[in-house]
Design an enzyme around this catalytic site. Sequence first.
Site, PDB file in Angstrom:
ATOM      1  N   HIS A  37      43.523  27.699  97.071  1.00 56.37           N
ATOM      2  CA  HIS A  37      43.327  28.726  95.549  1.00 56.37           C
ATOM      3  C   HIS A  37      44.425  28.008  95.163  1.00 56.37           C
ATOM      4  CE1 HIS A  37      41.136  32.345  97.981  1.00 56.37           C
ATOM      5  NE2 HIS A  37      41.684  31.545  98.585  1.00 56.37           N
ATOM      6  N   ASP A  90      43.718  36.350  90.774  1.00 57.17           N
ATOM      7  CA  ASP A  90      42.740  35.701  92.435  1.00 57.17           C
ATOM      8  C   ASP A  90      42.604  36.864  92.736  1.00 57.17           C
ATOM      9  OD1 ASP A  90      42.809  32.488  94.668  1.00 57.17           O
ATOM     10  OD2 ASP A  90      42.311  35.050  94.699  1.00 57.17           O
TER      11      ASP A  90
END
Length: 491
Positions: free
Chosen positions: A22, A129
Amino acid sequence: MAIEGEQRPLRILFFPFLAPGHLIPTADMAALFAARGVRCTILTTPGNAAVIRSAVDRANDASRGALGALAIDIAVVPFPDVGLPPGVESGPALNSDADRDKFFQAVQLLREPFDRFLAENRTDAVVSDSFFDWSADAAAEHGVPRLGFLGTSLFARACSDCTVRHNPVEAAPEDPDAPVLLPGLPHRVEMRRSQMMEPKKRPEHWALLQRMNAADQRSYGEVFNSFHELEPDYLEHYTTTLGRRAWLVGPVALASKDVATRGADDDGLSPDAEACLRWLDTKPAGSVAYVSFGTLSRFSPPELRELARGLDLSGKNFVWVVRGADTEESEWMPDGFAELLARGERGLIIRGWAPQMLILNHAAVGGFVTHCGWNSTLEAVSAGVPMVTWPRYADQFYNEKLVVELLEVGVGVGSTDYASKLETRRVIGGDVVAEAIGRVMGAGEEAEAIRERARVLGEKARRAVEKGGSSYDDVGRLMDELMARRGLANV
Ligand code: UDP
């Protein structure tokens, strides 16, 4: 007031989940935005900052002068004290269920520094995120538009949205091999039950998926590390059928394609990795299989043994990234494999961090044996490299479907078990692995067609991020919209 607002560069806060898969695309995305004049801040903890430091430094070197200041800065906040050992701050370091639970407590506690940042800094948008589902409400409280980013394909996101809506696993027969049809998608998408997350067995995970999906839906929109030409039917499905707003800005890895240390921590590359690049220079074009399963997947000793056997049987050259201390060689190396490596003619093992973008873009590499993590998948797509797919869990089985059935740029090894790194799964035989490698890298019409499709897709990917390309334009459209929104807010 509005004019004054329009002149100030946009300020975007990026808030990546605490895992390399990520952090890396988020840093690459920030680099893309910075190159277009956006001031970017990435909020993360010390151990995670180390993963992206070199990418950020490089992006700042490239854009210095254009902005007259650092284009990207990393706002480092302490990792919350939840009783994890010092330095354990991200997915790959978690080795027990207890540690994973503590880690998710820490993830919740990051709300405080996130809130504080938004209270203290003028921010035009947050790219959060999707795992931080709570950031949707937090951003709304500060009046800042939130863009969700999960770092997966639109195809996988559409599949996941479908499972959250219809829970097709629950309706399927108990048999692990039972087919599960995902309704309402542009193609007939059928999985095996054993390849899907079982909501009843993982209630917390299921609840999190639902919260994430809902949070992204009530956000301003979502950004994707993908491009229009890759999955147009799913963009249409996402935006028109599901009514969600999506900007496709990838492949973001092309922002740092030439950087050897991309994603490596402060220790840099291992000596194995340096040696690998020199070794690749000695090999013929398309002759090497690159084998790597990202940062979170673990293979059991029997799986490693069969994989080694498969690489040997395939007859191809190979570079294999073996992770972690959980791989005592004596437990898995088949007879003769150590000698094969020692001769250094056919294969190399990299222990430590591999410069994946450099390897995939090396002419010697002709195939990628991958777990189908989305970053790895898209990196292979953008390098024009066909794949041998070996999904393990999360979105990886969906990504495999996209690669093998829709895009037809890969062949599967027949992975059937959705299981996290702490769980066991059925072992896939070396002969099966060798056959799949042959179907992608060997002679014959099927292999040639796969390679040609991969090459063409790679060209489209590279074009998408160039000036006038679809992803370049999506970044521009998003910036224009955020600018206009700020102008209105200031009136
Ligand atoms: N990566 C790398 N070197 C390694 C291992 C991983 O550069 O030795 C990078 C890879 O290029 C990709 C990311 O780490 O950008 C892994 O993300 P992915 O989504 O493929 O898998 P995950 O680790 O999240 O399962």
